[in-house]
Design an enzyme around this catalytic site. Structure first.
Site, PDB file in Angstrom:
ATOM      1  N   GLU A 146     -15.327 -10.682  12.961  1.00  0.00           N
ATOM      2  CA  GLU A 146     -14.908  -9.390  12.376  1.00  0.00           C
ATOM      3  C   GLU A 146     -15.080  -8.254  13.384  1.00  0.00           C
ATOM      4  O   GLU A 146     -14.258  -7.335  13.447  1.00  0.00           O
ATOM      5  CB  GLU A 146     -15.703  -9.085  11.098  1.00  0.00           C
ATOM      6  CG  GLU A 146     -15.445 -10.060   9.965  1.00  0.00           C
ATOM      7  CD  GLU A 146     -13.975 -10.254   9.657  1.00  0.00           C
ATOM      8  OE1 GLU A 146     -13.233  -9.278   9.592  1.00  0.00           O
ATOM      9  OE2 GLU A 146     -13.556 -11.426   9.498  1.00  0.00           O
ATOM     10  N   TRP A 199     -12.132  -8.367  15.435  1.00  0.00           N
ATOM     11  CA  TRP A 199     -10.965  -7.739  14.777  1.00  0.00           C
ATOM     12  C   TRP A 199     -10.979  -6.231  15.049  1.00  0.00           C
ATOM     13  O   TRP A 199      -9.968  -5.610  15.323  1.00  0.00           O
ATOM     14  CB  TRP A 199     -10.997  -7.969  13.252  1.00  0.00           C
ATOM     15  CG  TRP A 199     -10.239  -9.179  12.815  1.00  0.00           C
ATOM     16  CD1 TRP A 199     -10.770 -10.349  12.363  1.00  0.00           C
ATOM     17  CD2 TRP A 199      -8.795  -9.359  12.794  1.00  0.00           C
ATOM     18  NE1 TRP A 199      -9.750 -11.234  12.055  1.00  0.00           N
ATOM     19  CE2 TRP A 199      -8.543 -10.649  12.302  1.00  0.00           C
ATOM     20  CE3 TRP A 199      -7.710  -8.542  13.133  1.00  0.00           C
ATOM     21  CZ2 TRP A 199      -7.240 -11.143  12.144  1.00  0.00           C
ATOM     22  CZ3 TRP A 199      -6.408  -9.045  12.980  1.00  0.00           C
ATOM     23  CH2 TRP A 199      -6.184 -10.323  12.494  1.00  0.00           C
ATOM     24  N   TRP A 229      11.250   2.532   1.853  1.00  0.00           N
ATOM     25  CA  TRP A 229      10.191   2.634   0.848  1.00  0.00           C
ATOM     26  C   TRP A 229      10.683   3.468  -0.335  1.00  0.00           C
ATOM     27  O   TRP A 229      11.429   4.442  -0.145  1.00  0.00           O
ATOM     28  CB  TRP A 229       8.944   3.278   1.450  1.00  0.00           C
ATOM     29  CG  TRP A 229       8.393   2.526   2.623  1.00  0.00           C
ATOM     30  CD1 TRP A 229       8.473   2.857   3.932  1.00  0.00           C
ATOM     31  CD2 TRP A 229       7.674   1.281   2.577  1.00  0.00           C
ATOM     32  NE1 TRP A 229       7.853   1.914   4.713  1.00  0.00           N
ATOM     33  CE2 TRP A 229       7.352   0.927   3.909  1.00  0.00           C
ATOM     34  CE3 TRP A 229       7.258   0.414   1.563  1.00  0.00           C
ATOM     35  CZ2 TRP A 229       6.645  -0.227   4.256  1.00  0.00           C
ATOM     36  CZ3 TRP A 229       6.560  -0.739   1.898  1.00  0.00           C
ATOM     37  CH2 TRP A 229       6.266  -1.054   3.215  1.00  0.00           C
ATOM     38  N   ASN A 265     -14.008  -4.643   1.709  1.00  0.00           N
ATOM     39  CA  ASN A 265     -12.852  -5.065   2.508  1.00  0.00           C
ATOM     40  C   ASN A 265     -11.825  -5.872   1.713  1.00  0.00           C
ATOM     41  O   ASN A 265     -10.623  -5.635   1.818  1.00  0.00           O
ATOM     42  CB  ASN A 265     -13.317  -5.880   3.719  1.00  0.00           C
ATOM     43  CG  ASN A 265     -12.150  -6.361   4.549  1.00  0.00           C
ATOM     44  OD1 ASN A 265     -11.386  -5.552   5.076  1.00  0.00           O
ATOM     45  ND2 ASN A 265     -11.964  -7.668   4.649  1.00  0.00           N
ATOM     46  N   TRP A 277       3.191   2.536   3.668  1.00  0.00           N
ATOM     47  CA  TRP A 277       1.783   2.284   4.018  1.00  0.00           C
ATOM     48  C   TRP A 277       1.111   3.529   4.587  1.00  0.00           C
ATOM     49  O   TRP A 277      -0.098   3.717   4.459  1.00  0.00           O
ATOM     50  CB  TRP A 277       1.662   1.109   4.996  1.00  0.00           C
ATOM     51  CG  TRP A 277       2.453   1.268   6.281  1.00  0.00           C
ATOM     52  CD1 TRP A 277       3.735   0.868   6.492  1.00  0.00           C
ATOM     53  CD2 TRP A 277       2.013   1.887   7.501  1.00  0.00           C
ATOM     54  NE1 TRP A 277       4.138   1.206   7.770  1.00  0.00           N
ATOM     55  CE2 TRP A 277       3.098   1.826   8.413  1.00  0.00           C
ATOM     56  CE3 TRP A 277       0.835   2.477   7.926  1.00  0.00           C
ATOM     57  CZ2 TRP A 277       3.027   2.338   9.722  1.00  0.00           C
ATOM     58  CZ3 TRP A 277       0.763   2.990   9.215  1.00  0.00           C
ATOM     59  CH2 TRP A 277       1.849   2.915  10.093  1.00  0.00           C
ATOM     60  N   TRP A 328      -3.971  -1.337   7.300  1.00  0.00           N
ATOM     61  CA  TRP A 328      -2.781  -0.993   6.500  1.00  0.00           C
ATOM     62  C   TRP A 328      -1.541  -1.720   7.013  1.00  0.00           C
ATOM     63  O   TRP A 328      -0.746  -2.247   6.233  1.00  0.00           O
ATOM     64  CB  TRP A 328      -2.565   0.525   6.480  1.00  0.00           C
ATOM     65  CG  TRP A 328      -3.364   1.125   5.363  1.00  0.00           C
ATOM     66  CD1 TRP A 328      -4.593   1.697   5.452  1.00  0.00           C
ATOM     67  CD2 TRP A 328      -3.023   1.129   3.970  1.00  0.00           C
ATOM     68  NE1 TRP A 328      -5.034   2.067   4.212  1.00  0.00           N
ATOM     69  CE2 TRP A 328      -4.092   1.736   3.281  1.00  0.00           C
ATOM     70  CE3 TRP A 328      -1.918   0.686   3.236  1.00  0.00           C
ATOM     71  CZ2 TRP A 328      -4.084   1.895   1.887  1.00  0.00           C
ATOM     72  CZ3 TRP A 328      -1.908   0.866   1.844  1.00  0.00           C
ATOM     73  CH2 TRP A 328      -2.975   1.458   1.194  1.00  0.00           C
TER      74      TRP A 328
END
Ligand code: FAD
Length: 485
Positions: free
Chosen positions: A294, A297, A325, A360, A378, A401
């Site tokens: 993580e 990441w 959108w 998360n 987003w 996102w």
């Protein structure tokens, strides 16, 4: 005694004394004669996604830093203007009083587009003033320019797994291992009073900011600063063995909550790796391996932002820049307020609004819901998260996102649309998390809480605002139209 050989350290998002590479180097260079400076940049304070609550946590961290510096014989001055004006003002007041300018100004690198540009300009300005700049690595263990494919430094990894492989190879090298060792500053030998003896100093605005901003705060502000961060490490040490199993359960408190401290540097990832004894990769347990993954990441999203700054404003995947959108404003309000009629989504949004935090797994669920069930851009969700999250941080927020919306580097495939009911059953099987934030549903049992039948629905809790299966089909069409395969 007149001081003529000293340095300044410009604090930004590195609010700590130990494990602060540029501060340490500056202290060594000037035998401890280094003063701290922080400048409130009004450009930041006027941003659309400015968060009163996160700012208060930041101010508390700054206050802790000042106390830490004072305890160690050092000092911090907080000025109410952006860096260029602050340094101009400071230097002109030094010149007026015939006090020497600093020989060196140090800072740690920032990897966000706005900051990169600001730092480039400041570096140039300091050069013009004849002052040396001392710039070091900040909160990443491996910096974006240090990882590339093959021999070509401009060639970027776009997929997480090969990036992680390369990151782990580098992690084992002596160079990177040396970054995990404690960087302890030598004692400070100077305060602002030593520089301006017996004369009025420039006005420090920290306390005034804390007092004024406090009136607008809407969530409880957690303990801030390095000591609070170190306590968080102590707490997490016993949890990391179960991290792999617990990290996806929002009711379990199985994650570290370090992101709060990473955001302003009161903890660094190097420090966490060291304090948790994770330097040697071959000794990692399953939970530790998952935890470091993580952290990688996080580094990946910084890497992508630094190498592709355009992601701050647009989709990483070119074809998805064109997604049409629907951006229904009323739907957006229902999502923000936690009134969609989807219990797990509403619980997450209410947790965010009430605490400035969201787990998360739930961040992924609400982000998928906004983009793929409500078909809202987003960037709207990203901005709302920044307004509300105490750990709101451009790179991981943008990365998270764009992952959920399938527009990012190495995202969730567009055809994977989270089913909020199934996610809820899987990760909150008893409904414990939902019941914490949705009191209207506390009478439901473990079977009914995820998708309460109409006759069980409390009058205060809304019916689902959309039909998930229909919205899913429409989402697939939106992406397919642009060549999603
Ligand atoms: C839509 C969305 C928005 C997000 N916005 C932010 C944000 O603004 N700021 C932020 O710090 N994180 C963000 N994340 C990532 C992640 O949710 C948080 O880092 C994590 O929940 C922080 O909790 P923790 O410190 O207990 O994490 P732990 O599970 O204990 O993980 C340890 C550390 O690893 C990093 N990390 C964990 N998960 C991720 C992840 N998915 N992506 C990147 N880094 C990760 C964090 O630095 C975290 O502190 C977002 C994720 C999503 C899906």
């Amino acid at each position: 005694m007149k001081i003529s050989d000293y340095g300044l350290h410009w604090f930004r998002r590195d609010l700590k004394v130990t494990d602060n590479p540029a501060l340490t180097a500056n202290l060594n260079k000037h035998q401890g004669r280094v003063l701290g400076l922080f400048c409130f940049d009004h450009v930041f304070l006027a941003r659309k996604d400015f968060s009163v609550n996160r700012f208060q946590f930041f101010l508390h961290t700054l206050k802790e830093l000042k106390a830490e510096l004072n305890r160690e014989g050092g000092d911090l001055l907080v000025l109410d203007s952006g860096p260029l004006f602050a340094y101009e003002q400071l230097f002109s007041s030094l010149k007026q009083k015939t006090i020497s300018l600093p020989k060196t100004v140090s800072w740690n690198r920032d990897y966000e587009p706005f900051a990169i540009d600001r730092d480039r300009k400041m570096l140039h300005w300091f050069q013009q003033q004849g002052i040396a700049s001392l710039v070091e690595r900040d909160h990443l263990i491996i910096e974006p320019q240090e990882i590339y494919k093959g021999e070509d430094p401009s060639s970027t990894y776009q997929v997480f797994t090969p990036f992680k492989k390369k990151w782990l190879e580098k992690f084992e090298t002596d160079e990177i291992q040396s970054r995990l060792k404690i960087t302890r500053s030598i004692p400070f030998q100077m305060t602002w009073r030593d520089l301006f003896p017996g004369q009025a100093q420039l006005t420090d605005v920290l306390e005034a900011y804390i007092k004024n901003n406090q009136q607008r705060v809407t969530v409880p502000i957690p303990l801030a600063g390095t000591y609070a961060g170190i306590k968080a490490i102590e707490l997490f040490k016993s949890k990391v063995k179960n991290y792999g199993k617990q990290r996806d359960i929002p009711s379990a408190a199985g994650t570290s909550r370090f992101s709060l401290f990473f955001k302003n540097g009161s903890l660094t990832t190097s420090q966490v790796i060291r304090e948790m004894g994770l330097q040697n990769k071959s000794c990692w347990t399953e939970g530790q391996e998952k935890f470091v993954s993580e952290i990688i990441w996080r580094e990946f999203y910084y890497y992508i932002l630094a190498r592709h700054p355009r992601v701050e404003k647009e989709a990483f995947v070119e074809k998805y820049k064109e997604i049409k959108w629907k951006n229904n404003e009323e739907w957006f309000v229902a999502w923000k307020e936690g009134k969609t009629g989807f219990p797990i989504v509403d619980a997450g949004m209410r947790e965010l609004n009430q605490t400035g935090w969201m787990h998360n797994r739930v961040r992924m669920i609400v982000a998928s819901f906004l983009t793929k069930d409500l078909h809202i851009d987003w960037r709207w969700g990203e901005q709302y998260f920044m307004e509300k999250l105490l750990d709101g941080d451009l790179a991981p927020n943008n990365g998270g996102w764009q992952w959920a919306a399938s527009t990012g580097s190495d995202p969730q495939p567009y055809f994977r649309v989270f089913n909020p009911y199934l996610q809820s059953q899987k990760f909150d099987p008893e409904g414990a998390y939902i019941k914490t934030y949705i009191p209207e549903l506390r009478h439901c049992n473990a079977k009914t809480i995820h998708e309460p039948p109409c006759d069980l629905m409390n009058r205060d809790y809304p019916a689902p605002m959309v039909d998930h299966s229909i919205q899913r089909q429409e989402a697939l069409a939106l992406y397919k139209f642009l060549g999603g395969d």
